[in-house]
Design a protein around this motif. Structure first.
Motif, PDB file in Angstrom:
ATOM      1  N   LEU A 112       5.810  17.590  -6.358  1.00  0.00           N
ATOM      2  CA  LEU A 112       6.113  18.728  -5.486  1.00  0.00           C
ATOM      3  C   LEU A 112       4.867  19.560  -5.206  1.00  0.00           C
ATOM      4  CD1 LEU A 112       8.308  20.155  -3.942  1.00  0.00           C
ATOM      5  CD2 LEU A 112       8.826  21.465  -5.990  1.00  0.00           C
ATOM      6  N   VAL A 113       4.012  19.713  -6.199  1.00  0.00           N
ATOM      7  CA  VAL A 113       2.756  20.451  -5.995  1.00  0.00           C
ATOM      8  C   VAL A 113       1.859  19.685  -5.030  1.00  0.00           C
ATOM      9  CG1 VAL A 113       0.654  21.258  -7.149  1.00  0.00           C
ATOM     10  CG2 VAL A 113       2.883  21.597  -8.229  1.00  0.00           C
ATOM     11  N   GLN A 114       1.804  18.371  -5.180  1.00  0.00           N
ATOM     12  CA  GLN A 114       0.996  17.559  -4.272  1.00  0.00           C
ATOM     13  C   GLN A 114       1.528  17.627  -2.843  1.00  0.00           C
ATOM     14  OE1 GLN A 114       0.541  13.568  -5.713  1.00  0.00           O
ATOM     15  NE2 GLN A 114       0.052  14.270  -7.768  1.00  0.00           N
ATOM     16  N   ILE A 115       2.845  17.591  -2.698  1.00  0.00           N
ATOM     17  CA  ILE A 115       3.438  17.678  -1.357  1.00  0.00           C
ATOM     18  C   ILE A 115       3.067  19.003  -0.703  1.00  0.00           C
ATOM     19  CG2 ILE A 115       5.619  17.898  -0.108  1.00  0.00           C
ATOM     20  CD1 ILE A 115       6.782  15.861  -2.099  1.00  0.00           C
ATOM     21  N   MET A 116       3.226  20.091  -1.430  1.00  0.00           N
ATOM     22  CA  MET A 116       2.913  21.413  -0.864  1.00  0.00           C
ATOM     23  C   MET A 116       1.428  21.523  -0.514  1.00  0.00           C
ATOM     24  SD  MET A 116       5.838  23.608  -1.515  1.00  0.00           S
ATOM     25  CE  MET A 116       5.096  25.154  -1.713  1.00  0.00           C
ATOM     26  N   LEU A 117       0.558  21.090  -1.417  1.00  0.00           N
ATOM     27  CA  LEU A 117      -0.875  21.195  -1.187  1.00  0.00           C
ATOM     28  C   LEU A 117      -1.317  20.300  -0.028  1.00  0.00           C
ATOM     29  CD1 LEU A 117      -3.546  22.412  -2.339  1.00  0.00           C
ATOM     30  CD2 LEU A 117      -3.774  20.275  -3.594  1.00  0.00           C
ATOM     31  N   LEU A 118      -0.878  19.041  -0.053  1.00  0.00           N
ATOM     32  CA  LEU A 118      -1.334  18.111   0.979  1.00  0.00           C
ATOM     33  C   LEU A 118      -0.720  18.411   2.339  1.00  0.00           C
ATOM     34  CD1 LEU A 118      -1.344  14.793  -1.062  1.00  0.00           C
ATOM     35  CD2 LEU A 118      -3.308  16.074  -0.257  1.00  0.00           C
ATOM     36  N   PHE A 119       0.525  18.852   2.378  1.00  0.00           N
ATOM     37  CA  PHE A 119       1.155  19.111   3.674  1.00  0.00           C
ATOM     38  C   PHE A 119       0.657  20.412   4.293  1.00  0.00           C
ATOM     39  CE2 PHE A 119       4.572  20.671   6.433  1.00  0.00           C
ATOM     40  CZ  PHE A 119       4.687  19.593   7.285  1.00  0.00           C
ATOM     41  N   TYR A 120       0.662  21.486   3.506  1.00  0.00           N
ATOM     42  CA  TYR A 120       0.341  22.790   4.079  1.00  0.00           C
ATOM     43  C   TYR A 120      -1.152  23.079   4.156  1.00  0.00           C
ATOM     44  CZ  TYR A 120       5.264  23.872   3.988  1.00  0.00           C
ATOM     45  OH  TYR A 120       6.611  23.849   4.207  1.00  0.00           O
ATOM     46  N   VAL A 121      -1.941  22.550   3.247  1.00  0.00           N
ATOM     47  CA  VAL A 121      -3.371  22.861   3.262  1.00  0.00           C
ATOM     48  C   VAL A 121      -4.161  21.741   3.939  1.00  0.00           C
ATOM     49  CG1 VAL A 121      -5.379  23.371   1.834  1.00  0.00           C
ATOM     50  CG2 VAL A 121      -3.146  24.274   1.195  1.00  0.00           C
ATOM     51  N   ILE A 122      -4.108  20.550   3.366  1.00  0.00           N
ATOM     52  CA  ILE A 122      -4.893  19.428   3.908  1.00  0.00           C
ATOM     53  C   ILE A 122      -4.339  18.984   5.260  1.00  0.00           C
ATOM     54  CG2 ILE A 122      -5.758  17.103   3.420  1.00  0.00           C
ATOM     55  CD1 ILE A 122      -6.760  19.141   1.424  1.00  0.00           C
ATOM     56  N   GLY A 123      -3.010  18.895   5.369  1.00  0.00           N
ATOM     57  CA  GLY A 123      -2.406  18.480   6.638  1.00  0.00           C
ATOM     58  C   GLY A 123      -2.713  19.430   7.776  1.00  0.00           C
ATOM     59  N   THR A 124      -2.700  20.714   7.486  1.00  0.00           N
ATOM     60  CA  THR A 124      -3.041  21.700   8.510  1.00  0.00           C
ATOM     61  C   THR A 124      -4.515  21.613   8.885  1.00  0.00           C
ATOM     62  OG1 THR A 124      -1.328  23.144   7.628  1.00  0.00           O
ATOM     63  CG2 THR A 124      -2.950  24.149   9.072  1.00  0.00           C
ATOM     64  N   ALA A 125      -5.370  21.387   7.919  1.00  0.00           N
ATOM     65  CA  ALA A 125      -6.806  21.289   8.200  1.00  0.00           C
ATOM     66  C   ALA A 125      -7.122  20.068   9.069  1.00  0.00           C
ATOM     67  CB  ALA A 125      -7.588  21.214   6.897  1.00  0.00           C
ATOM     68  N   PHE A 126      -6.392  18.970   8.873  1.00  0.00           N
ATOM     69  CA  PHE A 126      -6.640  17.755   9.652  1.00  0.00           C
ATOM     70  C   PHE A 126      -5.678  17.607  10.834  1.00  0.00           C
ATOM     71  CE2 PHE A 126      -8.750  16.516   5.696  1.00  0.00           C
ATOM     72  CZ  PHE A 126      -9.952  16.053   6.206  1.00  0.00           C
ATOM     73  N   ILE A 128      -2.442  17.336  11.059  1.00  0.00           N
ATOM     74  CA  ILE A 128      -1.331  16.398  10.907  1.00  0.00           C
ATOM     75  C   ILE A 128      -0.047  17.220  10.952  1.00  0.00           C
ATOM     76  CG2 ILE A 128      -0.228  14.668   9.433  1.00  0.00           C
ATOM     77  CD1 ILE A 128      -2.957  14.131   8.201  1.00  0.00           C
ATOM     78  N   THR A 129       0.596  17.219  12.121  1.00  0.00           N
ATOM     79  CA  THR A 129       1.793  18.037  12.293  1.00  0.00           C
ATOM     80  C   THR A 129       3.076  17.212  12.213  1.00  0.00           C
ATOM     81  OG1 THR A 129       1.609  17.803  14.689  1.00  0.00           O
ATOM     82  CG2 THR A 129       0.599  19.752  13.687  1.00  0.00           C
ATOM     83  N   ASN A 130       2.971  15.907  12.328  1.00  0.00           N
ATOM     84  CA  ASN A 130       4.159  15.058  12.231  1.00  0.00           C
ATOM     85  C   ASN A 130       4.547  14.933  10.758  1.00  0.00           C
ATOM     86  OD1 ASN A 130       6.127  13.080  12.265  1.00  0.00           O
ATOM     87  ND2 ASN A 130       5.028  11.798  13.738  1.00  0.00           N
ATOM     88  N   ARG A 131       5.699  15.458  10.400  1.00  0.00           N
ATOM     89  CA  ARG A 131       6.088  15.479   8.989  1.00  0.00           C
ATOM     90  C   ARG A 131       6.411  14.094   8.451  1.00  0.00           C
ATOM     91  NH1 ARG A 131      10.990  18.963  10.887  1.00  0.00           N
ATOM     92  NH2 ARG A 131      12.171  17.318  11.836  1.00  0.00           N
ATOM     93  N   TYR A 132       6.777  13.152   9.314  1.00  0.00           N
ATOM     94  CA  TYR A 132       7.031  11.785   8.844  1.00  0.00           C
ATOM     95  C   TYR A 132       5.730  11.100   8.445  1.00  0.00           C
ATOM     96  CZ  TYR A 132      11.633  12.549  10.816  1.00  0.00           C
ATOM     97  OH  TYR A 132      12.867  13.056  11.100  1.00  0.00           O
ATOM     98  N   VAL A 133       4.716  11.258   9.269  1.00  0.00           N
ATOM     99  CA  VAL A 133       3.403  10.688   8.950  1.00  0.00           C
ATOM    100  C   VAL A 133       2.846  11.332   7.688  1.00  0.00           C
ATOM    101  CG1 VAL A 133       1.020  10.443   9.765  1.00  0.00           C
ATOM    102  CG2 VAL A 133       2.919  10.063  11.335  1.00  0.00           C
ATOM    103  N   ALA A 134       2.976  12.646   7.602  1.00  0.00           N
ATOM    104  CA  ALA A 134       2.500  13.358   6.414  1.00  0.00           C
ATOM    105  C   ALA A 134       3.251  12.889   5.170  1.00  0.00           C
ATOM    106  CB  ALA A 134       2.658  14.858   6.596  1.00  0.00           C
ATOM    107  N   GLY A 135       4.552  12.704   5.278  1.00  0.00           N
ATOM    108  CA  GLY A 135       5.344  12.231   4.141  1.00  0.00           C
ATOM    109  C   GLY A 135       4.933  10.844   3.688  1.00  0.00           C
ATOM    110  N   ILE A 136       4.681   9.967   4.643  1.00  0.00           N
ATOM    111  CA  ILE A 136       4.238   8.605   4.302  1.00  0.00           C
ATOM    112  C   ILE A 136       2.895   8.652   3.580  1.00  0.00           C
ATOM    113  CG2 ILE A 136       3.440   6.426   5.299  1.00  0.00           C
ATOM    114  CD1 ILE A 136       5.647   6.795   7.435  1.00  0.00           C
ATOM    115  N   ILE A 137       1.977   9.446   4.104  1.00  0.00           N
ATOM    116  CA  ILE A 137       0.637   9.539   3.487  1.00  0.00           C
ATOM    117  C   ILE A 137       0.739  10.147   2.079  1.00  0.00           C
ATOM    118  CG2 ILE A 137      -1.607  10.688   3.658  1.00  0.00           C
ATOM    119  CD1 ILE A 137      -1.308  10.408   6.725  1.00  0.00           C
TER     120      ILE A 137
END
Length: 144
Positions: A112-126, A128-137
Motif C-alpha cells: 500500500l505504501v508503494q502504491i501511494m508513493l509510486l502512483f501519486y509521486v512518481i506517476g505524477t512526475a512522469f 502517468i495518468t492512466n490508473r490501469y497502466v500505473a497499476g500494472i507497473i
C-alpha cells in the motif's frame, strides 16, 4: 527416516498419522463453517440476490479487467525478475549492488505504501495518468 512436513496442522506432533491429521483438518473446517453459518443467521439481514442480477454486466466487465491487469502484470513482473536475476550475476558492480537494494526496498515496504508513493509521486512526475497502466507497473515492480 524422512521428516514429514507439518503444514497447517501445527498442533499435531511429528509422528501423527496422515489420517489423524485429515480428521483434525475436517473438524477445524466443520467448526469454522458452523461458526460462520451461525454468525450469518444472527445478522438477520435479508440478502437481495435479484438486485445483483441487474449489475451482472458490470461484474463481468470488472472481472475481465482484473484478469487483464493480472495477466499483464504477471508478464511484466516475470520480465523484471529475469532481468534482475541476470543483473545480479553481472560483472558490473553497480548492477550487482543495485539488485539487492531493489529487492530489499520492495520487500521491506508494504504494498500500500508503494502504491501511494509510486502512483501519486512518481506517476505524477512522469505524467502517468492512466490508473490501469500505473497499476500494472506498480504490481509488476512489487512482484518482480
Amino acid at each position: 527416516m524422512a521428516r514429514t512436513p507439518r503444514g497447517v496442522f501445527f498442533f499435531c506432533r511429528e509422528n501423527t498419522s496422515l489420517r489423524l491429521r485429515l480428521v483434525y483438518g475436517l473438524i477445524l473446517l466443520l467448526a469454522f463453517s458452523g461458526l460462520f453459518t451461525y454468525a450469518f443467521h444472527r445478522v438477520m439481514y435479508e440478502w437481495n440476490w435479484p438486485g445483483l442480477w441487474d449489475y451482472r454486466d458490470k461484474f463481468l466487465t470488472g472481472w475481465l479487467v482484473t484478469i487483464g491487469i493480472s495477466a499483464a502484470s504477471l508478464i511484466l513482473s516475470t520480465l523484471i525478475g529475469i532481468i534482475a536475476a541476470l543483473s545480479s550475476r553481472s560483472r558490473l558492480l553497480i548492477l550487482r549492488t543495485a539488485i539487492p537494494l531493489y529487492v530489499e526496498l520492495v520487500r521491506g515496504t508494504p504494498l500500500l505504501v508503494q502504491i501511494m508513493l509510486l502512483f501519486y509521486v512518481i506517476g505524477t512526475a512522469f505524467q502517468i495518468t492512466n490508473r490501469y497502466v500505473a497499476g500494472i507497473i506498480i504490481l509488476s515492480l512489487f512482484a518482480g
